[in-house]
Scaffold this active site. Structure first.
Site, short mmCIF file in Angstrom:
data_model
loop_
_atom_site.label_atom_id
_atom_site.label_comp_id
_atom_site.label_asym_id
_atom_site.label_seq_id
_atom_site.Cartn_x
_atom_site.Cartn_y
_atom_site.Cartn_z
N LYS A 141 -8.58 -2.99 0.76
CA LYS A 141 -8.44 -1.91 1.88
C LYS A 141 -9.29 -0.50 1.97
O LYS A 141 -9.63 -0.17 2.77
CB LYS A 141 -7.04 -1.56 2.28
CG LYS A 141 -6.33 -2.72 2.98
CD LYS A 141 -6.85 -3.55 4.26
CE LYS A 141 -6.09 -4.48 4.73
NZ LYS A 141 -7.07 -5.21 5.72
N ARG A 188 0.64 -1.41 0.03
CA ARG A 188 -0.06 0.00 -0.05
C ARG A 188 0.91 1.22 -0.05
O ARG A 188 1.97 1.28 0.44
CB ARG A 188 -0.90 0.05 1.18
CG ARG A 188 -1.96 -1.02 1.15
CD ARG A 188 -3.11 -1.03 2.16
NE ARG A 188 -2.11 -1.11 3.60
CZ ARG A 188 -1.87 -0.21 4.54
NH1 ARG A 188 -2.11 1.04 4.42
NH2 ARG A 188 -1.16 -0.72 5.45
#
Length: 528
Positions: free
Chosen positions: A198, A56
């Site tokens: 996410k 991420r």
């Protein structure tokens, strides 16, 4: 540009001749391989590389500052504000960019297995393999559900579109921007598929509390008697390993909600790390790697197509995504009752936290807000000795609301359902990292099983003199000297010094929670 224009842009994109809606797994695999996006392994899994972004990009994640949500969001390093203007301009650029592509892929599905709070989502992907990832990770609709599906949130993902920071107002070429008002997540400049997963979790962390539902970054399983257990823990603490139990059915491995009905999985699949994966250590994950599974950045022999899970040359964060029904021992649908047992997992490299301790409600809220574990030497470049990590609520990167909102929900749930909470240290014993040894997995399994079976609910305990934790005097199958950390250290003075050092770190970290009641600080935190 107003929201009506934004919606029209989306409708125009979705009506294009290049749109592929709800392709099957074989169709998406064919598309991904024929387009050169990915290859098949010897086990039939689809394997892709994500380029320079193998995880991420938290510094490139934003939320649009909007009238309807700006007073609710906990602005800061995690939730960085970006203007409506920046979002709208980028959105139009991305939509126009995607309109020119030969093919686009759309998945329609859901987040949340509880029908009362289920979120309808759609994902528009530039890449077929990303669409397969979403197909496997989110909840797949039945034919009847698909016929009446109306998306409440849309992900627009254009990995090969790169922003120009000087023009577009971003920090880099990459952006993950959420507009709560327009109900759109805009992703560009990164091929890492986990951003989509996410982002939806972040949306659920915003929406569920408004419905009185507690969103949780944890794994969950259930026994034959309907006894539910939750496992919270950061990377490396053993969350996946300990929640995988042959005698208990998996509800989910990562994201859950806790409503008045009980616990439910937010997802329809699993996203597991594969570094050093083996059939012996984690057979459930190993056996799930087959046709339909999606591998990210796993090293593969160019001729035999055999995976080398020990090879971290592309990244240590190698991953596999697969639908939850690739695991045999699961609950279908992914819902169960209220948790009897809650386990907080920490890997304490300082070797001073007890291997298991019972928490009061105040201690549970304190340690939930703290979210402590240790980052070990060698896990990241430049890390030469253990570093303490505090990730609020065991998932700070995904919390749009103030942390105390979630902690208060936890406290309320404990009161309502009498859940027993335990702190389990899977880290070091007998000394800090480099001196002591890692807690034996067999001991940890024994202690966790005893907790889940209710054997530790009414046992005699002693209070830890530094952290105030209640340590069981005895756990069948575990040596008594292991249970009390100070007794396991040969050098008691060294233990005292290290324990006080960690206690001070806890207290310093907790200063940021200014709106937490004094009772939680006094009754929940270290005694020193």
């Amino acid at each position: 540009m107003n929201s009506v224009d934004i919606n029209n842009e989306l409708k125009e994109l979705l009506s294009g001749a290049n749109i592929n809606v709800q392709l099957s797994v074989p169709e998406l695999v064919e598309k991904a391989t024929s387009r050169g996006e990915a290859t098949l392994t010897v086990d039939g899994a689809l394997r892709a590389e994500t380029g320079k972004y193998t995880g991420r990009s938290p510094k490139d994640k934003y939320m649009v500052e909007e009238e309807t949500s700006k007073d609710k969001i906990d602005w800061g390093k995690v939730n960085k504000p970006i203007s409506t203007e920046v979002f709208d301009n980028l959105y139009v650029k991305v939509i126009n960019y995607l309109k020119e592509k030969d093919e686009l892929f759309v998945f329609k599905g859901f987040a949340g297995a509880d029908k009362d709070s289920q979120l309808s989502i759609q994902v528009i992907n530039e890449y077929a393999w990303h669409n397969l990832f979403c197909h496997q990770l989110f909840i797949r609709p039945t034919a009847e559900e698909l016929a009446s599906h109306a998306a409440q949130f849309t992900i627009v993902s254009a990995p090969s579109f790169k922003a120009d920071p000087a023009v577009d107002g971003t920090a880099s070429e990459t952006f993950i921007i959420t507009s709560m008002e327009k109900k759109i997540i805009l992703i560009g400049g990164t091929e890492y598929a986990g951003e989509m997963k996410k982002s939806i979790f972040g949306i659920m962390n915003y929406l569920l509390p408004e419905q009185g539902i507690f969103p949780m970054h944890c794994s969950a399983n259930v026994g034959e008697e309907g006894d539910v257990a939750l496992f919270f823990g950061l990377s490396g603490t053993g969350k996946t390993t300990l929640s995988a139990d042959a005698d208990r059915k998996l509800i989910g491995d990562d994201e859950h909600g806790w409503s008045d009905n009980g616990v439910f999985n937010i997802e329809g699949g699993c996203y597991a790390k594969t570094i050093n994966l083996s059939a012996e250590k984690e057979p459930e994950i190993y056996n799930a790697i087959k046709f339909g599974a999606v591998l990210e950045n796993v090293a593969v022999h160019p001729e035999t197509r055999v995976c080398d899970y020990d090879d971290g040359s592309l990244t240590e964060n190698t991953r596999v995504a697969y639908p939850i029904n690739y695991i045999d021992n699961i609950v279908t649908p992914s819902v169960a009752g209220h948790p009897k047992t809650i386990v907080f997992l920490t890997a304490d490299a300082f070797g001073v936290l007890p291997p298991i301790s019972k928490l009061t409600k105040e201690q549970a809220m304190y340690h939930f807000l703290s979210g402590f574990t240790s980052k070990l030497a060698g896990t990241e470049r430049g890390v030469t000795e253990p570093e303490p990590v505090f990730s609020t609520c065991f998932g700070s990167p995904f919390l749009p609301l103030p942390a105390t909102v979630y902690a208060e929900m936890l406290g309320k749930k404990i009161d309502e359902h009498g859940s027993q909470v335990f702190l389990v240290n899977t880290g070091w014993t007998g000394g800090e990292y480099g001196v002591g040894s890692r807690m034996k997995l067999s001991y940890t399994r024994t202690m966790v099983r005893a907790a889940i079976d209710g054997k530790l609910n009414d046992v005699e305990t002693i209070q830890d003199g530094v952290f105030g934790l209640n340590i069981p005097v005895a756990v069948e199958g575990v040596p008594t000297e292991v249970l009390t950390p100070r007794e396991a250290w040969a050098d008691k003075a060294a233990y005292d010094k290290k324990a006080n050092e960690l206690a001070e770190l806890f207290k310093n970290n907790f200063k940021k929670f200014e709106d937490v009641s004094e009772e939680i600080v006094k009754k929940g935190g270290p005694l020193v």
